[in-house]
Design a protein around this motif. Sequence first.
Motif, PDB file in Angstrom:
ATOM      1  N   THR A   1     -59.172 -45.755   1.087  1.00  0.00           N
ATOM      2  CA  THR A   1     -59.210 -47.200   0.893  1.00  0.00           C
ATOM      3  C   THR A   1     -58.716 -47.865   2.167  1.00  0.00           C
ATOM      4  O   THR A   1     -57.988 -47.263   2.961  1.00  0.00           O
ATOM      5  CB  THR A   1     -58.325 -47.621  -0.289  1.00  0.00           C
ATOM      6  N   SER A   2     -59.122 -49.096   2.397  1.00  0.00           N
ATOM      7  CA  SER A   2     -58.666 -49.803   3.594  1.00  0.00           C
ATOM      8  C   SER A   2     -57.152 -49.892   3.570  1.00  0.00           C
ATOM      9  O   SER A   2     -56.524 -50.031   2.520  1.00  0.00           O
ATOM     10  CB  SER A   2     -59.304 -51.193   3.674  1.00  0.00           C
ATOM     11  N   ARG A   3     -56.542 -49.766   4.737  1.00  0.00           N
ATOM     12  CA  ARG A   3     -55.090 -49.622   4.829  1.00  0.00           C
ATOM     13  C   ARG A   3     -54.332 -50.915   4.578  1.00  0.00           C
ATOM     14  O   ARG A   3     -53.120 -50.907   4.407  1.00  0.00           O
ATOM     15  CB  ARG A   3     -54.693 -49.080   6.202  1.00  0.00           C
TER      16      ARG A   3
ATOM     17  N   ARG B   1     -54.812 -33.906  14.526  1.00  0.00           N
ATOM     18  CA  ARG B   1     -54.900 -32.454  14.499  1.00  0.00           C
ATOM     19  C   ARG B   1     -56.308 -31.946  14.217  1.00  0.00           C
ATOM     20  O   ARG B   1     -56.750 -30.961  14.810  1.00  0.00           O
ATOM     21  CB  ARG B   1     -53.937 -31.879  13.459  1.00  0.00           C
ATOM     22  N   ARG B   2     -57.045 -32.591  13.299  1.00  0.00           N
ATOM     23  CA  ARG B   2     -58.318 -32.023  12.860  1.00  0.00           C
ATOM     24  C   ARG B   2     -59.517 -32.956  13.039  1.00  0.00           C
ATOM     25  O   ARG B   2     -60.662 -32.522  12.866  1.00  0.00           O
ATOM     26  CB  ARG B   2     -58.232 -31.615  11.380  1.00  0.00           C
ATOM     27  N   ALA B   3     -59.286 -34.218  13.347  1.00  0.00           N
ATOM     28  CA  ALA B   3     -60.369 -35.182  13.582  1.00  0.00           C
ATOM     29  C   ALA B   3     -61.450 -35.124  12.500  1.00  0.00           C
ATOM     30  O   ALA B   3     -62.636 -34.928  12.795  1.00  0.00           O
ATOM     31  CB  ALA B   3     -60.982 -34.957  14.969  1.00  0.00           C
ATOM     32  N   PRO B   4     -61.090 -35.280  11.228  1.00  0.00           N
ATOM     33  CA  PRO B   4     -62.104 -35.245  10.173  1.00  0.00           C
ATOM     34  C   PRO B   4     -63.001 -36.474  10.247  1.00  0.00           C
ATOM     35  O   PRO B   4     -62.620 -37.516  10.798  1.00  0.00           O
ATOM     36  CB  PRO B   4     -61.273 -35.262   8.892  1.00  0.00           C
ATOM     37  N   ALA B   5     -64.191 -36.367   9.690  1.00  0.00           N
ATOM     38  CA  ALA B   5     -65.019 -37.559   9.504  1.00  0.00           C
ATOM     39  C   ALA B   5     -64.310 -38.496   8.534  1.00  0.00           C
ATOM     40  O   ALA B   5     -63.606 -38.043   7.627  1.00  0.00           O
ATOM     41  CB  ALA B   5     -66.388 -37.162   8.964  1.00  0.00           C
ATOM     42  N   GLU B   6     -64.448 -39.781   8.753  1.00  0.00           N
ATOM     43  CA  GLU B   6     -63.750 -40.757   7.900  1.00  0.00           C
ATOM     44  C   GLU B   6     -64.705 -41.812   7.371  1.00  0.00           C
ATOM     45  O   GLU B   6     -65.578 -42.299   8.094  1.00  0.00           O
ATOM     46  CB  GLU B   6     -62.630 -41.450   8.680  1.00  0.00           C
ATOM     47  N   PHE B   7     -64.487 -42.155   6.112  1.00  0.00           N
ATOM     48  CA  PHE B   7     -65.227 -43.242   5.482  1.00  0.00           C
ATOM     49  C   PHE B   7     -64.235 -44.121   4.735  1.00  0.00           C
ATOM     50  O   PHE B   7     -63.346 -43.620   4.054  1.00  0.00           O
ATOM     51  CB  PHE B   7     -66.286 -42.692   4.530  1.00  0.00           C
ATOM     52  N   GLU B   8     -64.424 -45.430   4.873  1.00  0.00           N
ATOM     53  CA  GLU B   8     -63.491 -46.381   4.261  1.00  0.00           C
ATOM     54  C   GLU B   8     -64.146 -47.113   3.104  1.00  0.00           C
ATOM     55  O   GLU B   8     -65.297 -47.542   3.190  1.00  0.00           O
ATOM     56  CB  GLU B   8     -63.031 -47.398   5.310  1.00  0.00           C
ATOM     57  N   ILE B   9     -63.378 -47.196   2.006  1.00  0.00           N
ATOM     58  CA  ILE B   9     -63.764 -48.082   0.906  1.00  0.00           C
ATOM     59  C   ILE B   9     -63.108 -49.431   1.170  1.00  0.00           C
ATOM     60  O   ILE B   9     -61.877 -49.545   1.168  1.00  0.00           O
ATOM     61  CB  ILE B   9     -63.309 -47.522  -0.447  1.00  0.00           C
TER      62      ILE B   9
ATOM     63  N   ALA C   1     -73.445 -41.150  -0.510  1.00  0.00           N
ATOM     64  CA  ALA C   1     -74.468 -40.349   0.175  1.00  0.00           C
ATOM     65  C   ALA C   1     -74.017 -39.980   1.581  1.00  0.00           C
ATOM     66  O   ALA C   1     -74.225 -38.837   2.044  1.00  0.00           O
ATOM     67  CB  ALA C   1     -75.791 -41.118   0.226  1.00  0.00           C
ATOM     68  N   ASP C   2     -73.377 -40.900   2.266  1.00  0.00           N
ATOM     69  CA  ASP C   2     -72.882 -40.628   3.617  1.00  0.00           C
ATOM     70  C   ASP C   2     -71.766 -39.581   3.600  1.00  0.00           C
ATOM     71  O   ASP C   2     -71.728 -38.683   4.450  1.00  0.00           O
ATOM     72  CB  ASP C   2     -72.379 -41.917   4.257  1.00  0.00           C
ATOM     73  N   VAL C   3     -70.861 -39.684   2.628  1.00  0.00           N
ATOM     74  CA  VAL C   3     -69.769 -38.718   2.520  1.00  0.00           C
ATOM     75  C   VAL C   3     -70.320 -37.333   2.227  1.00  0.00           C
ATOM     76  O   VAL C   3     -69.934 -36.337   2.852  1.00  0.00           O
ATOM     77  CB  VAL C   3     -68.770 -39.152   1.422  1.00  0.00           C
TER      78      VAL C   3
END
Length: 481
Positions: free
Chosen positions: A370-372, A327-335, A355-357
């Motif tokens: 977190t990783s799924r 629906r919104r295609a947010p930016a994603e960052f994974e721990i 810093a990237d977030v």
Amino acid sequence: MVQKNLDELLAGVAPAVSIRAADVVERRKEEGDSVVYVVLDDDPTGTQSVADLPVLTTWTRDDFAWAFSTGRPAVYVMINSRSLAPADAERVNREAVTAALAAAGEAGIDIAFVSRSDSTLRGHFPLEPATIRAEIEASSGASINGIVVVPAFGDAGRITIHGTHYAGSATAGFTPVGETEFAKDATFGYSSSYLPEWVAEKTGGDIPADDVLVLDINTLRTDSAATLDLLLSAQDARIIVVDIVTEEDLLLLSMALIAAEKQGSRFIYRVGPPFVRARIGQDVHAPLTEAEIAAARGDRDLAVGGLIVVGSHVGLTTRQLNTLRERRAPAEFEIDVRQVIDSGGVEDYIEKLAADVAGALDDGNVVLRTSRTLVTGADADSSLDISRRVSASVVDTVKRVLAAKPPRFVVAKGGITSSDVASKGLEIRRAVVVGPMLPGIVSLWTGQDGPAAGIPYIVFAGNVGDDSSLADVVDKLSAQN
């Protein structure tokens, strides 16, 4: 899995009784019931069923004094014990009870304790209510007659009928909770759905199923005298499990508890989220409007985007995250969980990630997850240790992001995640729960102190809502941009 529709489950059950939250408020006034309920919440998601109540993430005597000074009929205390090993869970319960009793004595008010836990039966049971009982009896000499177990959470599809607890929905059907994914929890797993047998299972047979009292739904709905007699019969902290399907059932139970307590019975409550709402006679709060959300936000300079922190691993959370992406295609960052449980280079990894977030928040909403793949240990204690280390990395990342670029809002998905993000990542000590974002679920807090004051904070349990619920909440929050 065995699934039944609601009509099948309610065959032969008396119809729900018409009763209002206002009736409970009036009965409390008539009986002089001014007890303040101290809700020791094993994660923050218990607040999703209530509104306009104080919330503490620390539990000193001064914290309780502030909460009691608000004049509200209940206060929530985020002890976050579901994320702790048993010894630590016992310790924080003792600390909170001791501080609450001292502050209540100074304020001259009567208090009772609610051990709020998971509507799918995960958590430290019987440890927590037993600890509360021991501390009360040691501090005041007062005896506890019963431990009332009410895990039902109708807003999220958890109901109890004839002693058996179910999870599901009116559209998809209901499954005995012992047959669901929740019962396979690495730390708090179980097999029984019939609550007396679940009590026997969790106590290792110390409390046989036959010793557990069951307040059946037909008795609750049709015979107030028998309901009161059953409650009054409890002695020596006997466990009472209660059938609940509707909000009206909870209100009926509240009326009976008022009567029992008037006659001298003292109870500790082990419950799901909506019990407190009914017990204090609070109406079901409608989902917050855009205007109410705006009022909860301060006038400070905030980023364009909000931060959505996802720690829960249940299947529903993954489906909700997928809908949000579509629906919104947010930016994603994974721990990366495996990287943060390996001690090498974690500090540099978290610093760059934060810093990237923070940079991405200038362009819109950001998911930090977190990783799924769920990483578990060899046993329950090692699984909890991994969870704590992962949570520490989430907290560190959020704290750094907040310092660099305060988000427009913060959503925390998962019980342990939402507790740690609130108390450690955002450094909230005292807050007010404003109300729910969706009907009966998902609460918005406003911090009263700390670096996150004025940033709407959304507590979103891992196991509630449907596939679109996370996206719906983010849509409502993003409409404020």
